[in-house]
Write a protein that holds these residues in place. Structure first.
Motif, PDB file in Angstrom:
ATOM      1  N   ASP A   2     -57.394  -4.247  76.978  1.00 35.24           N
ATOM      2  CA  ASP A   2     -56.965  -5.561  77.218  1.00 35.24           C
ATOM      3  C   ASP A   2     -55.660  -5.695  77.339  1.00 35.24           C
ATOM      4  OD1 ASP A   2     -59.703  -6.466  77.352  1.00 35.24           O
ATOM      5  OD2 ASP A   2     -59.596  -6.721  74.921  1.00 35.24           O
ATOM      6  N   TYR A   3     -54.771  -5.342  76.276  1.00 35.15           N
ATOM      7  CA  TYR A   3     -53.323  -5.458  75.958  1.00 35.15           C
ATOM      8  C   TYR A   3     -52.477  -3.977  75.484  1.00 35.15           C
ATOM      9  CZ  TYR A   3     -53.397 -10.286  75.306  1.00 35.15           C
ATOM     10  OH  TYR A   3     -53.980 -11.865  75.591  1.00 35.15           O
ATOM     11  N   ILE A   4     -51.294  -3.721  76.078  1.00 38.27           N
ATOM     12  CA  ILE A   4     -50.704  -2.624  75.651  1.00 38.27           C
ATOM     13  C   ILE A   4     -49.481  -3.344  74.826  1.00 38.27           C
ATOM     14  CG2 ILE A   4     -48.681  -1.103  76.349  1.00 38.27           C
ATOM     15  CD1 ILE A   4     -51.821  -0.187  77.057  1.00 38.27           C
ATOM     16  N   ILE A   5     -49.284  -2.899  73.482  1.00 36.18           N
ATOM     17  CA  ILE A   5     -48.185  -3.726  72.728  1.00 36.18           C
ATOM     18  C   ILE A   5     -47.164  -2.396  72.864  1.00 36.18           C
ATOM     19  CG2 ILE A   5     -47.639  -4.388  70.229  1.00 36.18           C
ATOM     20  CD1 ILE A   5     -50.706  -4.961  70.083  1.00 36.18           C
ATOM     21  N   TRP A   6     -45.973  -2.946  73.275  1.00 32.32           N
ATOM     22  CA  TRP A   6     -44.975  -2.028  73.173  1.00 32.32           C
ATOM     23  C   TRP A   6     -43.818  -1.962  72.292  1.00 32.32           C
ATOM     24  CZ3 TRP A   6     -44.323   1.704  76.932  1.00 32.32           C
ATOM     25  CH2 TRP A   6     -44.779   1.643  78.070  1.00 32.32           C
ATOM     26  N   ASP A   7     -43.498  -1.043  71.375  1.00 32.89           N
ATOM     27  CA  ASP A   7     -42.501  -0.841  70.899  1.00 32.89           C
ATOM     28  C   ASP A   7     -41.156  -0.710  71.715  1.00 32.89           C
ATOM     29  OD1 ASP A   7     -40.384  -0.553  68.565  1.00 32.89           O
ATOM     30  OD2 ASP A   7     -40.431   1.462  69.336  1.00 32.89           O
ATOM     31  N   PHE A   8     -40.073  -1.443  71.259  1.00 34.71           N
ATOM     32  CA  PHE A   8     -38.859  -1.300  72.176  1.00 34.71           C
ATOM     33  C   PHE A   8     -37.952  -0.369  72.037  1.00 34.71           C
ATOM     34  CE2 PHE A   8     -34.584  -3.148  73.392  1.00 34.71           C
ATOM     35  CZ  PHE A   8     -34.878  -3.150  74.723  1.00 34.71           C
ATOM     36  N   ASN A   9     -37.131  -0.213  70.768  1.00 35.11           N
ATOM     37  CA  ASN A   9     -36.391   0.781  70.592  1.00 35.11           C
ATOM     38  C   ASN A   9     -36.670   2.375  70.457  1.00 35.11           C
ATOM     39  OD1 ASN A   9     -35.368  -2.009  68.855  1.00 35.11           O
ATOM     40  ND2 ASN A   9     -33.591  -0.983  70.032  1.00 35.11           N
ATOM     41  N   GLY A  10     -36.246   3.061  71.340  1.00 36.22           N
ATOM     42  CA  GLY A  10     -36.716   4.417  71.263  1.00 36.22           C
ATOM     43  C   GLY A  10     -38.043   4.741  71.946  1.00 36.22           C
ATOM     44  N   THR A  11     -38.835   3.616  72.290  1.00 37.67           N
ATOM     45  CA  THR A  11     -39.772   3.835  73.246  1.00 37.67           C
ATOM     46  C   THR A  11     -39.839   3.411  74.804  1.00 37.67           C
ATOM     47  OG1 THR A  11     -41.364   3.140  71.221  1.00 37.67           O
ATOM     48  CG2 THR A  11     -42.513   3.176  73.430  1.00 37.67           C
ATOM     49  N   ILE A  12     -39.132   2.205  74.875  1.00 35.35           N
ATOM     50  CA  ILE A  12     -38.560   1.693  76.060  1.00 35.35           C
ATOM     51  C   ILE A  12     -37.112   1.965  76.406  1.00 35.35           C
ATOM     52  CG2 ILE A  12     -38.229  -0.316  77.743  1.00 35.35           C
ATOM     53  CD1 ILE A  12     -40.847  -1.517  76.543  1.00 35.35           C
ATOM     54  N   LEU A  13     -36.290   1.927  75.475  1.00 36.99           N
ATOM     55  CA  LEU A  13     -34.914   1.897  75.436  1.00 36.99           C
ATOM     56  C   LEU A  13     -34.529   3.099  75.048  1.00 36.99           C
ATOM     57  CD1 LEU A  13     -32.366   0.542  76.482  1.00 36.99           C
ATOM     58  CD2 LEU A  13     -32.132  -0.236  74.070  1.00 36.99           C
ATOM     59  N   ASP A  14     -33.753   4.080  75.543  1.00 35.23           N
ATOM     60  CA  ASP A  14     -33.269   5.277  74.826  1.00 35.23           C
ATOM     61  C   ASP A  14     -32.145   4.978  74.188  1.00 35.23           C
ATOM     62  OD1 ASP A  14     -32.384   7.944  74.565  1.00 35.23           O
ATOM     63  OD2 ASP A  14     -32.274   8.449  76.385  1.00 35.23           O
ATOM     64  N   ASP A  15     -32.133   4.498  73.223  1.00 39.69           N
ATOM     65  CA  ASP A  15     -31.026   3.917  72.473  1.00 39.69           C
ATOM     66  C   ASP A  15     -30.817   4.848  71.152  1.00 39.69           C
ATOM     67  OD1 ASP A  15     -32.903   3.192  70.896  1.00 39.69           O
ATOM     68  OD2 ASP A  15     -32.152   1.358  70.407  1.00 39.69           O
ATOM     69  N   VAL A  16     -31.221   6.260  71.204  1.00 40.40           N
ATOM     70  CA  VAL A  16     -30.860   7.115  69.890  1.00 40.40           C
ATOM     71  C   VAL A  16     -29.432   7.219  69.788  1.00 40.40           C
ATOM     72  CG1 VAL A  16     -31.362   9.407  69.030  1.00 40.40           C
ATOM     73  CG2 VAL A  16     -33.228   8.135  70.180  1.00 40.40           C
ATOM     74  N   LYS A  17     -28.689   7.869  70.610  1.00 37.16           N
ATOM     75  CA  LYS A  17     -27.409   7.950  70.790  1.00 37.16           C
ATOM     76  C   LYS A  17     -26.602   6.823  70.279  1.00 37.16           C
ATOM     77  CE  LYS A  17     -23.301   9.803  73.106  1.00 37.16           C
ATOM     78  NZ  LYS A  17     -22.305   8.826  72.499  1.00 37.16           N
ATOM     79  N   ALA A  18     -27.042   5.744  70.487  1.00 41.83           N
ATOM     80  CA  ALA A  18     -26.439   4.241  70.197  1.00 41.83           C
ATOM     81  C   ALA A  18     -26.540   4.220  68.868  1.00 41.83           C
ATOM     82  CB  ALA A  18     -26.978   3.070  70.952  1.00 41.83           C
ATOM     83  N   GLY A  19     -27.729   4.367  68.207  1.00 37.19           N
ATOM     84  CA  GLY A  19     -28.088   4.113  66.968  1.00 37.19           C
ATOM     85  C   GLY A  19     -27.183   5.244  66.079  1.00 37.19           C
ATOM     86  N   ILE A  20     -27.056   6.529  66.443  1.00 37.56           N
ATOM     87  CA  ILE A  20     -26.139   7.258  65.798  1.00 37.56           C
ATOM     88  C   ILE A  20     -24.847   7.088  65.667  1.00 37.56           C
ATOM     89  CG2 ILE A  20     -25.517   9.927  65.794  1.00 37.56           C
ATOM     90  CD1 ILE A  20     -28.227  10.584  67.053  1.00 37.56           C
ATOM     91  N   ASP A  21     -24.192   6.704  67.055  1.00 41.48           N
ATOM     92  CA  ASP A  21     -22.859   6.524  67.047  1.00 41.48           C
ATOM     93  C   ASP A  21     -22.476   5.153  66.157  1.00 41.48           C
ATOM     94  OD1 ASP A  21     -22.656   8.438  68.815  1.00 41.48           O
ATOM     95  OD2 ASP A  21     -22.535   7.135  70.434  1.00 41.48           O
ATOM     96  N   SER A  22     -23.454   4.302  66.125  1.00 41.45           N
ATOM     97  CA  SER A  22     -23.061   2.852  65.259  1.00 41.45           C
ATOM     98  C   SER A  22     -23.088   3.328  63.714  1.00 41.45           C
ATOM     99  CB  SER A  22     -24.224   1.958  65.535  1.00 41.45           C
ATOM    100  OG  SER A  22     -24.381   1.760  67.101  1.00 41.45           O
ATOM    101  N   VAL A  23     -24.199   4.051  63.369  1.00 38.26           N
ATOM    102  CA  VAL A  23     -24.233   4.632  61.887  1.00 38.26           C
ATOM    103  C   VAL A  23     -22.901   5.260  61.407  1.00 38.26           C
ATOM    104  CG1 VAL A  23     -25.720   6.454  61.617  1.00 38.26           C
ATOM    105  CG2 VAL A  23     -25.738   4.597  59.895  1.00 38.26           C
ATOM    106  N   ASN A  24     -22.629   6.323  62.327  1.00 37.42           N
ATOM    107  CA  ASN A  24     -21.639   7.293  61.968  1.00 37.42           C
ATOM    108  C   ASN A  24     -20.098   6.311  62.048  1.00 37.42           C
ATOM    109  OD1 ASN A  24     -23.100   9.430  61.690  1.00 37.42           O
ATOM    110  ND2 ASN A  24     -22.521  10.310  63.863  1.00 37.42           N
ATOM    111  N   LYS A  25     -20.044   5.341  62.621  1.00 32.88           N
ATOM    112  CA  LYS A  25     -18.766   4.711  62.441  1.00 32.88           C
ATOM    113  C   LYS A  25     -18.802   3.967  61.041  1.00 32.88           C
ATOM    114  CE  LYS A  25     -15.166   2.187  64.116  1.00 32.88           C
ATOM    115  NZ  LYS A  25     -14.955   1.077  63.170  1.00 32.88           N
TER     116      LYS A  25
END
Length: 210
Positions: A2-25
């Protein structure tokens, strides 16, 4: 289903580099060792987020998490502008839409920030509900999932995510779970959880929906 429950970060949005760059700063500004790359990052990233920060060296007795979290968000909002949805996401959203399966987003991202991101990515229209946290501290989305389940007690749901937290949330609400191994945690780790794990959404669709 009946339903697809989507996670967002890393599942729909390819934001791994953004996450790494942010914490590295944040690490660099404090003279701490930076995360060397994607492999190291996927090896240390876990929920709750506060524990992940402690694992990479932050001392919250010296600088509280409540101070660090908004600084990370500030950096992330700059870096995520370079991020995009994974190449097979829109086709998969259409795949479920064509089959009359309802789709919702369940994310540890703050709700208004999430809505803004979905709008900018041009995919808001696919989701019946957008469930995000009411703060920026990314503690847990399990509570949101349980509220949703109470409102939809008979729904057959598949949760698609990229982390151990997604697996735990799915279990807590009696949903099926399928993880995509290209986000914030390693394939080896995700496969050890005993749930379905795939390299991409095409593999997932073929395996789960034939």
């Amino acid at each position: 289903m009946d339903y697809i429950i989507w996670d967002f970060n890393g599942t729909i949005l390819d934001d791994v580099k953004a996450g790494i760059d942010s914490v590295n700063k944040l690490l660099r500004d404090r003279g701490m060792n930076e995360i060397s790359g994607v492999e190291e990052y996927r090896g240390v990233f876990r929920f709750p987020i506060k524990g992940y920060y402690e694992r990479i060296g932050f001392d919250f007795d010296r600088e509280p998490y409540e101070v660090i979290a908004p600084l990370w968000v500030e950096e992330y909002l700059k870096n995520v502008k370079e991020s995009s949805v994974y190449c097979d996401v829109v086709d998969t959203l259409e795949f479920f839409k064509a089959r009359g399966i309802k789709q919702i987003i369940l994310s540890a991202t703050e709700r208004e920030m999430l809505k803004k991101q979905l709008s900018e990515l041009g995919i808001s229209e696919y989701f019946e509900e957008i469930l995000g946290l009411d703060n920026i501290h990314a503690n847990s989305k399990e509570g949101l999932a349980k509220v949703w389940r109470k409102e939809h007690p008979q729904a057959k749901a598949l949760l698609i995510g990229d982390t151990d937290h997604d697996s735990a949330v799915a279990k807590s609400i009696g949903a099926e779970c399928a993880l995509v191994c290209r986000g914030h945690q390693s394939k080896e780790y995700l496969e050890s959880l005993g749930v379905q794990a795939f390299d991409n959404l095409i593999q997932l669709r073929n395996a789960v929906f034939g």
